[in-house]
Design a protein around this motif. Structure first.
Motif, PDB file in Angstrom:
ATOM      1  N   LEU A  35       0.997  -1.125   0.061  1.00  0.00           N
ATOM      2  CA  LEU A  35      -0.122  -0.035  -0.192  1.00  0.00           C
ATOM      3  C   LEU A  35       0.779   1.086   0.019  1.00  0.00           C
ATOM      4  CD1 LEU A  35      -2.717   1.243   0.372  1.00  0.00           C
ATOM      5  CD2 LEU A  35      -2.747   1.067   2.698  1.00  0.00           C
ATOM      6  N   LEU A  36       1.060   1.907  -1.209  1.00  0.00           N
ATOM      7  CA  LEU A  36       1.891   3.101  -1.314  1.00  0.00           C
ATOM      8  C   LEU A  36       1.149   4.487  -1.404  1.00  0.00           C
ATOM      9  CD1 LEU A  36       4.202   1.822  -4.158  1.00  0.00           C
ATOM     10  CD2 LEU A  36       4.916   2.544  -1.928  1.00  0.00           C
ATOM     11  N   GLY A  37       1.418   5.596  -0.884  1.00  0.00           N
ATOM     12  CA  GLY A  37       1.078   6.649  -1.212  1.00  0.00           C
ATOM     13  C   GLY A  37       1.813   7.797  -0.496  1.00  0.00           C
ATOM     14  N   PRO A  38       1.426   9.144  -0.719  1.00  0.00           N
ATOM     15  CA  PRO A  38       2.269  10.096  -0.071  1.00  0.00           C
ATOM     16  C   PRO A  38       1.773  10.323   1.418  1.00  0.00           C
ATOM     17  CG  PRO A  38       0.545  10.906  -1.655  1.00  0.00           C
ATOM     18  CD  PRO A  38       0.941   9.553  -1.805  1.00  0.00           C
ATOM     19  N   ASN A  39       2.407  11.132   2.110  1.00  0.00           N
ATOM     20  CA  ASN A  39       2.154  11.278   3.536  1.00  0.00           C
ATOM     21  C   ASN A  39       0.725  11.930   3.225  1.00  0.00           C
ATOM     22  OD1 ASN A  39       4.449  10.456   4.689  1.00  0.00           O
ATOM     23  ND2 ASN A  39       5.415  12.216   4.716  1.00  0.00           N
ATOM     24  N   GLY A  40      -0.365  11.460   4.297  1.00  0.00           N
ATOM     25  CA  GLY A  40      -1.566  12.081   4.433  1.00  0.00           C
ATOM     26  C   GLY A  40      -2.636  11.737   3.219  1.00  0.00           C
ATOM     27  N   ALA A  41      -2.381  10.565   2.480  1.00  0.00           N
ATOM     28  CA  ALA A  41      -2.813   9.812   1.677  1.00  0.00           C
ATOM     29  C   ALA A  41      -4.294   9.158   2.224  1.00  0.00           C
ATOM     30  CB  ALA A  41      -2.135   8.911   0.731  1.00  0.00           C
ATOM     31  N   GLY A  42      -3.964   8.731   3.482  1.00  0.00           N
ATOM     32  CA  GLY A  42      -4.888   7.950   3.986  1.00  0.00           C
ATOM     33  C   GLY A  42      -4.733   6.483   4.254  1.00  0.00           C
ATOM     34  N   LYS A  43      -3.455   6.059   4.119  1.00  0.00           N
ATOM     35  CA  LYS A  43      -3.189   4.839   4.271  1.00  0.00           C
ATOM     36  C   LYS A  43      -3.213   4.137   5.676  1.00  0.00           C
ATOM     37  CE  LYS A  43       1.227   5.344   2.916  1.00  0.00           C
ATOM     38  NZ  LYS A  43       1.274   6.855   3.131  1.00  0.00           N
ATOM     39  N   THR A  44      -2.673   4.878   6.633  1.00  0.00           N
ATOM     40  CA  THR A  44      -3.132   4.423   7.992  1.00  0.00           C
ATOM     41  C   THR A  44      -4.437   4.478   8.517  1.00  0.00           C
ATOM     42  OG1 THR A  44      -0.826   5.217   8.827  1.00  0.00           O
ATOM     43  CG2 THR A  44      -2.602   5.090  10.523  1.00  0.00           C
ATOM     44  N   THR A  45      -5.426   5.376   7.755  1.00  0.00           N
ATOM     45  CA  THR A  45      -6.595   5.079   8.354  1.00  0.00           C
ATOM     46  C   THR A  45      -7.164   3.981   7.669  1.00  0.00           C
ATOM     47  OG1 THR A  45      -6.707   7.444   8.398  1.00  0.00           O
ATOM     48  CG2 THR A  45      -8.984   6.332   8.044  1.00  0.00           C
ATOM     49  N   LEU A  46      -6.837   3.542   6.508  1.00  0.00           N
ATOM     50  CA  LEU A  46      -7.279   2.367   5.651  1.00  0.00           C
ATOM     51  C   LEU A  46      -6.885   1.276   6.737  1.00  0.00           C
ATOM     52  CD1 LEU A  46      -8.629   0.905   3.536  1.00  0.00           C
ATOM     53  CD2 LEU A  46      -6.601   1.089   2.122  1.00  0.00           C
ATOM     54  N   ILE A  47      -5.687   1.183   6.908  1.00  0.00           N
ATOM     55  CA  ILE A  47      -5.090   0.061   7.702  1.00  0.00           C
ATOM     56  C   ILE A  47      -5.926  -0.162   8.971  1.00  0.00           C
ATOM     57  CG2 ILE A  47      -3.082  -0.821   9.106  1.00  0.00           C
ATOM     58  CD1 ILE A  47      -2.667  -1.595   6.362  1.00  0.00           C
ATOM     59  N   ARG A  48      -6.111   0.874   9.817  1.00  0.00           N
ATOM     60  CA  ARG A  48      -6.811   0.999  11.002  1.00  0.00           C
ATOM     61  C   ARG A  48      -8.191   0.469  10.553  1.00  0.00           C
ATOM     62  NH1 ARG A  48      -5.529   3.894  15.247  1.00  0.00           N
ATOM     63  NH2 ARG A  48      -7.544   4.916  15.628  1.00  0.00           N
ATOM     64  N   ALA A  49      -8.838   0.702   9.655  1.00  0.00           N
ATOM     65  CA  ALA A  49     -10.417   0.340   9.306  1.00  0.00           C
ATOM     66  C   ALA A  49     -10.346  -1.132   9.010  1.00  0.00           C
ATOM     67  CB  ALA A  49     -10.877   0.940   8.240  1.00  0.00           C
ATOM     68  N   LEU A  50      -9.163  -1.582   8.549  1.00  0.00           N
ATOM     69  CA  LEU A  50      -9.146  -3.021   8.170  1.00  0.00           C
ATOM     70  C   LEU A  50      -8.730  -3.906   9.339  1.00  0.00           C
ATOM     71  CD1 LEU A  50      -7.001  -2.847   4.870  1.00  0.00           C
ATOM     72  CD2 LEU A  50      -9.499  -3.219   5.169  1.00  0.00           C
TER      73      LEU A  50
ATOM     74  N   VAL B  39      -0.767  -1.404  -4.634  1.00  0.00           N
ATOM     75  CA  VAL B  39      -1.949  -0.460  -4.540  1.00  0.00           C
ATOM     76  C   VAL B  39      -1.697   0.702  -4.228  1.00  0.00           C
ATOM     77  CG1 VAL B  39      -4.162   0.042  -3.188  1.00  0.00           C
ATOM     78  CG2 VAL B  39      -3.530  -2.340  -3.492  1.00  0.00           C
ATOM     79  N   LEU B  40      -1.688   1.890  -5.128  1.00  0.00           N
ATOM     80  CA  LEU B  40      -1.430   3.349  -5.104  1.00  0.00           C
ATOM     81  C   LEU B  40      -2.645   4.037  -4.585  1.00  0.00           C
ATOM     82  CD1 LEU B  40       0.783   5.257  -5.077  1.00  0.00           C
ATOM     83  CD2 LEU B  40       0.475   5.593  -7.636  1.00  0.00           C
ATOM     84  N   PHE B  41      -2.380   4.694  -3.352  1.00  0.00           N
ATOM     85  CA  PHE B  41      -3.465   5.404  -2.997  1.00  0.00           C
ATOM     86  C   PHE B  41      -3.147   7.024  -2.596  1.00  0.00           C
ATOM     87  CE2 PHE B  41      -6.240   5.518   1.186  1.00  0.00           C
ATOM     88  CZ  PHE B  41      -7.565   5.103   0.539  1.00  0.00           C
ATOM     89  N   ALA B  42      -4.063   7.720  -3.047  1.00  0.00           N
ATOM     90  CA  ALA B  42      -3.726   9.390  -2.727  1.00  0.00           C
ATOM     91  C   ALA B  42      -5.293   9.891  -2.444  1.00  0.00           C
ATOM     92  CB  ALA B  42      -3.207   9.815  -3.783  1.00  0.00           C
ATOM     93  N   GLU B  43      -5.123  10.904  -1.518  1.00  0.00           N
ATOM     94  CA  GLU B  43      -6.379  11.477  -1.302  1.00  0.00           C
ATOM     95  C   GLU B  43      -7.480  10.734  -0.895  1.00  0.00           C
ATOM     96  OE1 GLU B  43      -6.876  14.552  -4.076  1.00  0.00           O
ATOM     97  OE2 GLU B  43      -5.133  15.629  -3.167  1.00  0.00           O
ATOM     98  N   GLY B  44      -7.286   9.399  -0.248  1.00  0.00           N
ATOM     99  CA  GLY B  44      -8.259   8.592   0.224  1.00  0.00           C
ATOM    100  C   GLY B  44      -8.825   7.585  -0.984  1.00  0.00           C
ATOM    101  N   ARG B  45      -8.238   7.691  -2.248  1.00  0.00           N
ATOM    102  CA  ARG B  45      -8.835   7.183  -3.497  1.00  0.00           C
ATOM    103  C   ARG B  45      -7.756   6.326  -3.943  1.00  0.00           C
ATOM    104  NH1 ARG B  45     -12.537  11.939  -6.143  1.00  0.00           N
ATOM    105  NH2 ARG B  45     -13.897  12.279  -4.372  1.00  0.00           N
TER     106      ARG B  45
END
Length: 289
Positions: A57-72, A241-247
Motif C-alpha cells: 500500500l503506497l502513497g504520499p503522506n496524508g494519503a489515508g494509508k494509516t486510516t485504511l489500515i486501521r479500518a481493516l 495499491v497506490l493510494f492518494a487523497e483517500g482514493r
C-alpha cells in the motif's frame, strides 16, 4: 496385510480444515468511506479486493494509508460503504453499508482472532521480556493456552530474535522493538496480516530478511504492507495499491507500476518514476495537484 496408512488412525484434521470458505476475497471494500477525526474523510469511496499474497500500500503522506489500515484492523469503524474481512461484514454506520449490516460482537471477536496488526506506533511494557510481551499479545488474541509457548517461539524465531527472547523490552534497540512488533502480529498465525510502516528502524540487513519473511507469509496469507519505501514494495510484493487523497489511483504488479513512468518523471528508479507519474496523472484528473 494393509498398505499405506493405518485405517485405525484418526487423521489430523482441524476445525479450520473442515470450515467452508465462504468468501472470494480476504479483504473486500465497496465504496468504503472512513473518517480521520470528525470531519476529514481520509478514505473516500474506495473499491478494493485483496486475496492471498503480499499487497504493498503506497502513497504520499496524508494519503489515508494509516486510516485504511486501521479500518481493516477493525480499530476504526467505516463511515459508509461496505467492508468485508474474511467474509464477515465490518460494522459501519448501518445506513450506508452495502455488506448487510455490522458484524455481531461475537463475529467481531472471532474475526480479530484471525487478524494480525502492527500499527505505526505500538505500545509495550518496557519491563516485560520479549517472550513475555509476545505471550501477553497471544493471550489477548485468545490463542489456546496449550498452543501459546510454541506460537510465541515460532514468532520470535521468524523475526530473528530467538537469542533475545529473555531480554527486557527496555534494553532493545529501535529496530529490535519493531521486530517484536512484527512477532506479536504473527503470533496468532493470522489469515490477514496488516503492517503499517513495518521497516521503520530496521537496518539494511534486517530489511532484506523482512522481505524474505513477507514472501514466505504471502504464500498462504493476505498481507497488506503500508509503506512509503517504493523499493520494499518491488522486492517483496506481488501486488501494488497506490493510494492518494483517500482514493485508489492504481492497482497492479510492480512491473506494471514501473512501466507507468518514463525518463521525464521524477525518481531514481523505474518504480519511483512510475509512482510519480501515476500520482501526477491522478492529481491532474481531479484538479488538486
Amino acid at each position: 496385510m494393509t498398505h499405506g496408512k493405518d485405517p485405525h488412525m484418526t487423521p489430523a484434521v482441524t476445525a479450520a480444515d473442515l470450515a467452508p470458505t465462504t468468501y472470494a476475497w480476504q479483504i473486500r471494500a465497496t465504496g468504503l468511506k472512513v473518517r480521520a477525526g470528525r470531519r476529514r474523510m481520509a478514505v473516500d469511496g474506495l473499491d478494493l479486493s485483496l486475496g492471498t499474497g503480499v499487497h504493498g500500500l503506497l502513497g504520499p503522506n496524508g494519503a489515508g494509508k494509516t486510516t485504511l489500515i486501521r479500518a481493516l484492523a477493525t480499530v476504526v469503524r467505516p463511515a459508509g460503504g461496505g467492508l468485508e474481512l474474511l467474509g464477515t461484514p465490518v460494522g459501519g454506520t448501518g445506513g450506508t453499508g452495502r455488506t448487510g449490516g455490522a458484524a455481531r460482537t461475537g463475529d467481531q471477536r472471532a474475526l480479530r482472532r484471525r487478524i494480525g496488526y502492527l500499527p505505526q506506533e505500538f505500545g509495550y511494557y518496557k519491563r516485560f521480556t520479549v517472550r513475555e510481551f509476545v505471550e501477553y499479545m497471544a493471550w489477548l488474541k485468545e490463542v489456546p493456552k496449550a498452543e501459546v509457548p510454541g506460537a510465541v517461539q515460532r514468532a520470535v524465531e521468524r523475526v530473528g530474535l530467538a537469542d533475545r527472547a529473555d531480554a527486557r523490552m527496555k534494553t532493545l534497540s529501535g529496530g529490535m522493538v519493531r521486530r517484536v512488533g512484527i512477532a506479536q502480529a504473527l503470533v496468532n498465525d493470522p489469515a490477514v496480516l496488516l503492517l503499517d510502516e513495518p521497516t521503520v528502524g530496521l537496518d539494511p540487513a534486517q530489511r532484506l530478511r523482512f522481505r524474505e519473511l513477507l514472501q514466505e507469509l504471502g504464500l498462504d496469507t493476505c498481507v497488506v504492507v503500508s509503506t512509503h519505501l517504493v523499493e520494499d514494495v518491488a522486492a517483496a510484493c506481488t501486488d501494488v495499491v497506490l493510494f492518494a487523497e483517500g482514493r485508489l489511483v492504481f492497482q497492479g504488479t510492480p512491473d506494471e507500476l514501473a512501466a507507468a513512468g518514463g525518463p521525464e518523471d521524477v525518481g531514481d528508479s523505474p518504480l519511483e518514476r512510475g509512482y510519480s507519474a501515476l500520482l501526477a496523472d491522478g492529481g491532474r484528473e481531479r484538479g488538486t495537484w
